[in-house]
Design a protein around this motif. Sequence first.
Motif, PDB file in Angstrom:
ATOM      1  N   ASN A 113       6.184  -5.364  36.629  1.00 15.06           N
ATOM      2  CA  ASN A 113       7.498  -5.803  37.114  1.00 15.06           C
ATOM      3  C   ASN A 113       8.106  -6.951  36.321  1.00 15.06           C
ATOM      4  O   ASN A 113       9.234  -7.369  36.613  1.00 15.06           O
ATOM      5  CB  ASN A 113       7.386  -6.216  38.585  1.00 15.06           C
ATOM      6  N   ILE A 114       7.365  -7.479  35.336  1.00 10.28           N
ATOM      7  CA  ILE A 114       7.876  -8.620  34.568  1.00 10.28           C
ATOM      8  C   ILE A 114       7.733  -8.308  33.084  1.00 10.28           C
ATOM      9  O   ILE A 114       6.616  -8.403  32.525  1.00 10.28           O
ATOM     10  CB  ILE A 114       7.115  -9.921  34.907  1.00 10.28           C
ATOM     11  N   PRO A 115       8.801  -7.932  32.404  1.00 10.56           N
ATOM     12  CA  PRO A 115       8.720  -7.621  30.970  1.00 10.56           C
ATOM     13  C   PRO A 115       8.127  -8.789  30.172  1.00 10.56           C
ATOM     14  O   PRO A 115       8.458  -9.954  30.398  1.00 10.56           O
ATOM     15  CB  PRO A 115      10.187  -7.386  30.581  1.00 10.56           C
ATOM     16  N   GLY A 116       7.240  -8.459  29.249  1.00 14.78           N
ATOM     17  CA  GLY A 116       6.626  -9.475  28.402  1.00 14.78           C
ATOM     18  C   GLY A 116       5.356 -10.073  28.968  1.00 14.78           C
ATOM     19  O   GLY A 116       4.687 -10.863  28.294  1.00 14.78           O
ATOM     20  N   ILE A 117       5.014  -9.687  30.188  1.00 10.98           N
ATOM     21  CA  ILE A 117       3.808 -10.203  30.837  1.00 10.98           C
ATOM     22  C   ILE A 117       2.758  -9.111  30.880  1.00 10.98           C
ATOM     23  O   ILE A 117       3.074  -7.926  31.075  1.00 10.98           O
ATOM     24  CB  ILE A 117       4.129 -10.696  32.264  1.00 10.98           C
ATOM     25  N   THR A 118       1.490  -9.474  30.709  1.00  8.90           N
ATOM     26  CA  THR A 118       0.401  -8.503  30.749  1.00  8.90           C
ATOM     27  C   THR A 118      -0.635  -8.909  31.788  1.00  8.90           C
ATOM     28  O   THR A 118      -0.735 -10.087  32.166  1.00  8.90           O
ATOM     29  CB  THR A 118      -0.286  -8.393  29.370  1.00  8.90           C
ATOM     30  N   ALA A 119      -1.381  -7.923  32.259  1.00  9.53           N
ATOM     31  CA  ALA A 119      -2.450  -8.207  33.217  1.00  9.53           C
ATOM     32  C   ALA A 119      -3.434  -9.205  32.607  1.00  9.53           C
ATOM     33  O   ALA A 119      -3.781  -9.113  31.430  1.00  9.53           O
ATOM     34  CB  ALA A 119      -3.171  -6.910  33.585  1.00  9.53           C
ATOM     35  N   GLY A 120      -3.850 -10.157  33.406  1.00  7.26           N
ATOM     36  CA  GLY A 120      -4.747 -11.200  32.913  1.00  7.26           C
ATOM     37  C   GLY A 120      -4.036 -12.478  32.541  1.00  7.26           C
ATOM     38  O   GLY A 120      -4.685 -13.511  32.313  1.00  7.26           O
ATOM     39  N   ASP A 121      -2.706 -12.440  32.449  1.00  4.84           N
ATOM     40  CA  ASP A 121      -1.955 -13.689  32.291  1.00  4.84           C
ATOM     41  C   ASP A 121      -2.074 -14.504  33.568  1.00  4.84           C
ATOM     42  O   ASP A 121      -2.531 -14.012  34.604  1.00  4.84           O
ATOM     43  CB  ASP A 121      -0.488 -13.398  31.969  1.00  4.84           C
ATOM     44  N   LEU A 122      -1.651 -15.755  33.520  1.00  9.09           N
ATOM     45  CA  LEU A 122      -1.891 -16.673  34.630  1.00  9.09           C
ATOM     46  C   LEU A 122      -0.605 -17.354  35.092  1.00  9.09           C
ATOM     47  O   LEU A 122       0.172 -17.866  34.278  1.00  9.09           O
ATOM     48  CB  LEU A 122      -2.907 -17.743  34.219  1.00  9.09           C
ATOM     49  N   LEU A 123      -0.409 -17.343  36.406  1.00 11.83           N
ATOM     50  CA  LEU A 123       0.694 -18.072  37.039  1.00 11.83           C
ATOM     51  C   LEU A 123       0.173 -19.446  37.415  1.00 11.83           C
ATOM     52  O   LEU A 123      -0.822 -19.563  38.138  1.00 11.83           O
ATOM     53  CB  LEU A 123       1.164 -17.313  38.283  1.00 11.83           C
ATOM     54  N   ILE A 124       0.823 -20.496  36.930  1.00 10.98           N
ATOM     55  CA  ILE A 124       0.337 -21.854  37.173  1.00 10.98           C
ATOM     56  C   ILE A 124       1.454 -22.740  37.731  1.00 10.98           C
ATOM     57  O   ILE A 124       2.645 -22.442  37.578  1.00 10.98           O
ATOM     58  CB  ILE A 124      -0.228 -22.503  35.896  1.00 10.98           C
ATOM     59  N   SER A 125       1.035 -23.829  38.366  1.00 11.87           N
ATOM     60  CA  SER A 125       1.962 -24.842  38.863  1.00 11.87           C
ATOM     61  C   SER A 125       1.608 -26.176  38.237  1.00 11.87           C
ATOM     62  O   SER A 125       0.452 -26.625  38.314  1.00 11.87           O
ATOM     63  CB  SER A 125       1.861 -24.937  40.391  1.00 11.87           C
ATOM     64  N   LEU A 126       2.588 -26.809  37.599  1.00  8.10           N
ATOM     65  CA  LEU A 126       2.426 -28.137  37.015  1.00  8.10           C
ATOM     66  C   LEU A 126       3.278 -29.109  37.819  1.00  8.10           C
ATOM     67  O   LEU A 126       4.494 -29.191  37.642  1.00  8.10           O
ATOM     68  CB  LEU A 126       2.842 -28.127  35.540  1.00  8.10           C
ATOM     69  N   ARG A 127       2.630 -29.833  38.720  1.00  4.84           N
ATOM     70  CA  ARG A 127       3.368 -30.639  39.704  1.00  4.84           C
ATOM     71  C   ARG A 127       4.237 -31.710  39.056  1.00  4.84           C
ATOM     72  O   ARG A 127       5.400 -31.892  39.429  1.00  4.84           O
ATOM     73  CB  ARG A 127       2.383 -31.316  40.673  1.00  4.84           C
ATOM     74  N   GLU A 128       3.677 -32.449  38.102  1.00  2.00           N
ATOM     75  CA  GLU A 128       4.414 -33.571  37.535  1.00  2.00           C
ATOM     76  C   GLU A 128       5.601 -33.132  36.692  1.00  2.00           C
ATOM     77  O   GLU A 128       6.516 -33.919  36.448  1.00  2.00           O
ATOM     78  CB  GLU A 128       3.487 -34.457  36.701  1.00  2.00           C
TER      79      GLU A 128
END
Length: 299
Positions: A113-128
């Motif tokens: 559902n997201i062009p350019g993204i592949t399985a095994g990529d990571l969604l992260i949050s950088l608070r600062e």
Amino acid sequence: RIDRNGNVVWKHWNNSHHWIAVAADGTVYAPYREAIDGKTHFGGTAVETRCKANLGAEGIGVYAPDGKLLRRISLLDAVDKSDFSGLLYGWRSGCDPLHLNSINIVTPAIAANIPGITAGDLLISLRELNTVAIIDGTDGHFKKVITGRSAAQHSPRFLPDGTALVLDNQGGRMAQGGSRVVRMDFNTGTSTTVFPQPGETAELPFFTKTAGHIEVSPDGARAMVVGKDPGRAFEIDVASGKPLWSYRNSFDLAPYFAAKGIETRSRERFVVCRRRDVPRDLLVNELARAARDPFDLLD
């Protein structure tokens, strides 16, 4: 890692922190932090680090199911090498430039559902950096970045359509408490508020200055929201944002007052949700004061 009987299977003492993520094949992804000295600028730019010593260099340790370290992904290096040098200009904490607080693994269904993204990529949050991003699961380079759509956020979690729910700790409206649940779209770079909706009154005010967590049901229809400061968890309908039910982590203090011989002016039962950053002695003293005068409310 421990087994179901509490026995240690393997361990790494390496300043791992926050929430880990485990892939379907058992691979473990864990945030880590190490302190470095001598870094004066970011990414060869003129942006100064403003940290004299012990700069927090964070990343992700990737471990095999048996505990063997497979690789480390340095997020500080990833930011340095990215085209987003401006992210580090406005950071507020001198020696904590990133504050990685969440990892979520991209599945094949999400990647579709997201062009350019592949399985095994990571969604992260950088608070600062007030940033939610999808990075390459091997070398950490940035693929999708949404920044400035949340403030001090935590716990981004994918929905089946590839959007993500995020606990926006300080980006909500003060009139409703100050925190919110926001939905981010990586294909458009936009965001929409899921909870609270205009006119909502249930579970308000909602404010958790730091921490907190979201978990999404397998079908993406519902989400559990946990706020650290209010000591509360509630479930919402994702489509409408309507709260479905809630749980408050409260404790009956009447037995405690009776055991300590503290008399109260009221027959009402006392409950408390303790914040971890409130010293125990201060909490007990304030509760005793409130017990003597039930109209002397605690903040």
